[in-house]
Motif scaffolding. Structure first.
Motif, PDB file in Angstrom:
ATOM      1  N   LYS A 141       0.822  -1.211   0.000  1.00 13.97           N
ATOM      2  CA  LYS A 141       0.000   0.000   0.000  1.00 13.97           C
ATOM      3  C   LYS A 141       0.854   1.258   0.000  1.00 13.97           C
ATOM      4  CE  LYS A 141      -3.924  -2.057   2.482  1.00 13.97           C
ATOM      5  NZ  LYS A 141      -4.693  -2.029   3.754  1.00 13.97           N
ATOM      6  N   ILE A 142       1.882   1.272   0.858  1.00 11.77           N
ATOM      7  CA  ILE A 142       2.664   2.494   1.036  1.00 11.77           C
ATOM      8  C   ILE A 142       3.426   2.859  -0.228  1.00 11.77           C
ATOM      9  CG2 ILE A 142       4.550   3.556   2.324  1.00 11.77           C
ATOM     10  CD1 ILE A 142       1.827   3.328   3.800  1.00 11.77           C
ATOM     11  N   LEU A 143       4.070   1.882  -0.873  1.00 16.10           N
ATOM     12  CA  LEU A 143       4.812   2.196  -2.097  1.00 16.10           C
ATOM     13  C   LEU A 143       3.872   2.638  -3.219  1.00 16.10           C
ATOM     14  CD1 LEU A 143       7.631  -0.523  -2.208  1.00 16.10           C
ATOM     15  CD2 LEU A 143       7.873   1.926  -1.805  1.00 16.10           C
ATOM     16  N   ALA A 144       2.713   2.013  -3.338  1.00 15.52           N
ATOM     17  CA  ALA A 144       1.755   2.429  -4.364  1.00 15.52           C
ATOM     18  C   ALA A 144       1.311   3.873  -4.150  1.00 15.52           C
ATOM     19  CB  ALA A 144       0.549   1.497  -4.381  1.00 15.52           C
ATOM     20  N   VAL A 145       1.078   4.241  -2.889  1.00 15.08           N
ATOM     21  CA  VAL A 145       0.629   5.600  -2.576  1.00 15.08           C
ATOM     22  C   VAL A 145       1.729   6.621  -2.808  1.00 15.08           C
ATOM     23  CG1 VAL A 145      -0.107   7.137  -0.712  1.00 15.08           C
ATOM     24  CG2 VAL A 145      -1.174   4.890  -0.965  1.00 15.08           C
ATOM     25  N   TRP A 199       2.213  -2.333  -9.253  1.00 17.79           N
ATOM     26  CA  TRP A 199       2.723  -2.812  -7.970  1.00 17.79           C
ATOM     27  C   TRP A 199       1.577  -3.233  -7.049  1.00 17.79           C
ATOM     28  CZ3 TRP A 199       7.210  -4.236  -5.760  1.00 17.79           C
ATOM     29  CH2 TRP A 199       7.296  -4.257  -4.373  1.00 17.79           C
ATOM     30  N   PHE A 200       0.546  -2.416  -6.964  1.00 19.35           N
ATOM     31  CA  PHE A 200      -0.574  -2.718  -6.074  1.00 19.35           C
ATOM     32  C   PHE A 200      -1.318  -3.973  -6.530  1.00 19.35           C
ATOM     33  CE2 PHE A 200      -4.891  -2.277  -4.409  1.00 19.35           C
ATOM     34  CZ  PHE A 200      -4.616  -2.030  -3.071  1.00 19.35           C
ATOM     35  N   VAL A 201      -1.394  -4.181  -7.824  1.00 18.15           N
ATOM     36  CA  VAL A 201      -2.122  -5.337  -8.355  1.00 18.15           C
ATOM     37  C   VAL A 201      -1.352  -6.637  -8.140  1.00 18.15           C
ATOM     38  CG1 VAL A 201      -2.959  -6.432 -10.488  1.00 18.15           C
ATOM     39  CG2 VAL A 201      -3.427  -4.007 -10.053  1.00 18.15           C
ATOM     40  N   PHE A 202      -0.036  -6.628  -8.352  1.00 16.82           N
ATOM     41  CA  PHE A 202       0.721  -7.879  -8.392  1.00 16.82           C
ATOM     42  C   PHE A 202       1.501  -8.214  -7.117  1.00 16.82           C
ATOM     43  CE2 PHE A 202       0.396  -6.693 -12.933  1.00 16.82           C
ATOM     44  CZ  PHE A 202      -0.288  -7.820 -13.390  1.00 16.82           C
ATOM     45  N   PHE A 203       1.845  -7.238  -6.297  1.00 21.01           N
ATOM     46  CA  PHE A 203       2.686  -7.501  -5.130  1.00 21.01           C
ATOM     47  C   PHE A 203       1.847  -7.841  -3.902  1.00 21.01           C
ATOM     48  CE2 PHE A 203       4.971  -5.940  -1.316  1.00 21.01           C
ATOM     49  CZ  PHE A 203       6.076  -6.775  -1.384  1.00 21.01           C
ATOM     50  N   ARG A 204       2.423  -8.636  -2.995  1.00 20.67           N
ATOM     51  CA  ARG A 204       1.826  -8.904  -1.691  1.00 20.67           C
ATOM     52  C   ARG A 204       2.895  -8.698  -0.617  1.00 20.67           C
ATOM     53  NH1 ARG A 204      -1.624  -8.367  -4.627  1.00 20.67           N
ATOM     54  NH2 ARG A 204      -3.511  -9.587  -4.985  1.00 20.67           N
ATOM     55  N   ASP A 205       2.482  -8.242   0.572  1.00 19.15           N
ATOM     56  CA  ASP A 205       3.431  -7.884   1.620  1.00 19.15           C
ATOM     57  C   ASP A 205       4.251  -9.068   2.119  1.00 19.15           C
ATOM     58  OD1 ASP A 205       2.887  -5.147   1.687  1.00 19.15           O
ATOM     59  OD2 ASP A 205       1.183  -5.435   3.043  1.00 19.15           O
ATOM     60  N   ASN A 206       3.659 -10.243   2.140  1.00 17.75           N
ATOM     61  CA  ASN A 206       4.338 -11.427   2.668  1.00 17.75           C
ATOM     62  C   ASN A 206       4.228 -12.579   1.683  1.00 17.75           C
ATOM     63  OD1 ASN A 206       4.969 -10.453   5.486  1.00 17.75           O
ATOM     64  ND2 ASN A 206       2.738 -10.175   5.462  1.00 17.75           N
ATOM     65  N   PRO A 207       5.244 -13.443   1.604  1.00 22.92           N
ATOM     66  CA  PRO A 207       5.191 -14.568   0.667  1.00 22.92           C
ATOM     67  C   PRO A 207       4.016 -15.501   0.935  1.00 22.92           C
ATOM     68  CG  PRO A 207       7.107 -14.718   2.130  1.00 22.92           C
ATOM     69  CD  PRO A 207       6.537 -13.360   2.295  1.00 22.92           C
ATOM     70  N   GLU A 208       3.639 -15.638   2.224  1.00 22.46           N
ATOM     71  CA  GLU A 208       2.520 -16.533   2.537  1.00 22.46           C
ATOM     72  C   GLU A 208       1.174 -15.985   2.047  1.00 22.46           C
ATOM     73  OE1 GLU A 208       3.925 -14.781   6.588  1.00 22.46           O
ATOM     74  OE2 GLU A 208       4.747 -15.178   4.587  1.00 22.46           O
ATOM     75  N   ASP A 209       1.125 -14.706   1.667  1.00 20.94           N
ATOM     76  CA  ASP A 209      -0.114 -14.109   1.155  1.00 20.94           C
ATOM     77  C   ASP A 209      -0.215 -14.154  -0.370  1.00 20.94           C
ATOM     78  OD1 ASP A 209      -0.770 -13.410   3.765  1.00 20.94           O
ATOM     79  OD2 ASP A 209       0.245 -11.468   3.623  1.00 20.94           O
TER      80      ASP A 209
END
Length: 422
Positions: free
Chosen positions: A78-82, A183-193
């Motif tokens: 979220k933060i990098l996208a913003v 970035w917001f569409v494809f990235f997730r904060d943690n690998p388990e997510d």
């Protein structure tokens, strides 16, 4: 072999942060290339342009720790996208500036917007990258920033000549918004997510990213708790020295080389791109060296030796450039200086992840804040010393001395100790 393990998902994350670093520095260096047409359009002196360049560093420095804390708390997705959307807006608004004050305000806010980029990357690296791969990954990310700046010098010079400086800033702003959406569409904060990651890779990341936590690493922190750490102060001091050298390449190198040796805009763009390409090589070499030393069981040495070697190269390069009487000689020595300065980046940021762990965003942001105070001073000191002494010699001597001081600081740093312990 399971096909899902051929291209690990963490490498796609690294590709995204590499492109972010590239975009970051394309947008940042554009103002240096556009210095002459902007100065002519608004009637600005070199000292006024120094304040414009410094305003970015001030905004960038002030918002480092807050943006790092936000990345730790809300996640880098979220933060990098913003923040990329925010700084892209102010990149575009640079094209609407109409006088010195408006340009000063826009560039300060642009710097504030960019502040969370590398702290956000550090937080993503902690979650996604195993400890033994952090050196090369950090080197790859910072090489993106250098290649972005190197590409931008001739490319932006051509864009400004072809479309004008205002339109150039509009185009760059639009590109940033596209990255933020992807970035917001494809990235997730943690690998388990992340739904696309294999179980093998997920287990590998979770078991090797860092094996020891302290009580404070699970608690909320504030700026004051960071400033109690000797590790933190030493990291800030050496990064101040590093940025003093490198920020010259982003701000005054282009106008200095163009004016000193009577080059055209595009010629100066190609000449001054070379040190930044060497900077990318410095990041790659340092990242490889860090991981090679770490794999031999020397955690502290893997951070301290590459950084110290880089600072030595930077001091030699700055001092040697003083004695050059042609553009090629000056650029070669300055390329060595930037190669060395950039060798200090992978160990610096890996060090922040080491001592910060789940607070890597806040720790790296605080270090980067100090570094950009060095950048702020560079942007102002160069034109003022030049006006005072009539030569650039004293500026380069000061830079060389700071690089030697940084070596002393590094040999007092302890990567294996959490910031709460040292």
């Amino acid at each position: 072999m399971n096909k899902k393990t051929i291209f690990p998902k963490r490498y796609f994350m690294v590709a995204g942060t590499f492109l972010l670093a590239l975009l970051l520095y394309v947008d940042r260096i554009c103002i240096s290339v556009a210095k002459e047409p902007i100065s002519e359009a608004m009637g600005l002196s070199d000292k006024q342009m120094g304040w414009v360049l410094a305003a970015f560093s001030l905004g960038y420095a002030f918002f480092q720790t807050p943006s790092g804390i936000l990345a730790d708390r809300f996640g880098p997705r979220k933060i990098l996208a913003v923040i990329v959307s925010i700084w892209s807006l102010f990149t575009a608004l640079t094209g609407l500036a109409f006088n010195f004050i408006s340009l000063l305000i826009v560039r300060f806010l642009f710097g504030a917007g960019e502040a969370g980029a590398f702290p956000g990357m550090s937080r993503a690296i902690y979650s996604w990258i195993p400890l033994k791969e952090r050196g090369i990954v950090t080197g790859i990310n910072f090489s993106g920033s250098r290649l972005g700046a190197a590409f931008a010098l001739p490319a932006v010079a051509w864009m400004i000549d072809s479309f004008g400086w205002r339109t150039t800033f509009f185009i760059l702003g639009a590109i940033g918004v596209l990255w933020a959406i992807a970035w917001f569409v494809f990235f997730r904060d943690n690998p388990e997510d992340h739904k696309g990651i294999s179980e093998v890779e997920k287990e590998f990341i979770l078991s090797t990213r860092q094996d020891r936590e302290t009580a404070i690493s699970k608690e909320k922190i504030h700026f004051g708790s960071l400033l109690k750490s000797k590790n933190m102060w030493l990291a800030m001091g050496q990064y101040f020295c590093s940025n003093f050298t490198f920020f010259f390449a982003l701000t005054w190198l282009f106008p200095h080389i163009k004016s000193e040796y009577g080059l055209t805009t595009v010629e100066a763009g190609f000449y001054t791109a070379l040190p930044l390409v060497f900077g990318a090589f410095g990041n790659w070499f340092s990242g490889w060296l860090i991981d090679s030393i770490f794999k031999k069981g020397h955690w502290n040495k893997s951070r301290i030796f590459p950084a110290s070697l880089g600072f030595l190269f930077a001091a030699i390069g700055l001092f040697g450039s003083i004695y050059m009487d042609n553009a090629i000689g000056a650029i070669l020595f300055l390329s060595l200086a930037i190669f060395g300065a950039d060798m200090t980046l992978p160990p610096s940021w890996a060090f922040c992840v080491d001592i910060g762990k789940k607070h890597a965003g806040a720790v790296s942001g605080t270090m980067n804040m100090a570094g950009n105070i060095g950048a702020f001073i560079t942007a102002l000191l160069f034109p003022y010393l030049l006006a005072w002494t009539g030569t650039t010699t004293l500026f380069f001597i000061i830079g060389a001395a700071l690089n030697l001081l940084a070596i002393v600081l590094w040999y007092n740093m302890k990567p294996e100790k959490h910031f709460s312990e040292y």
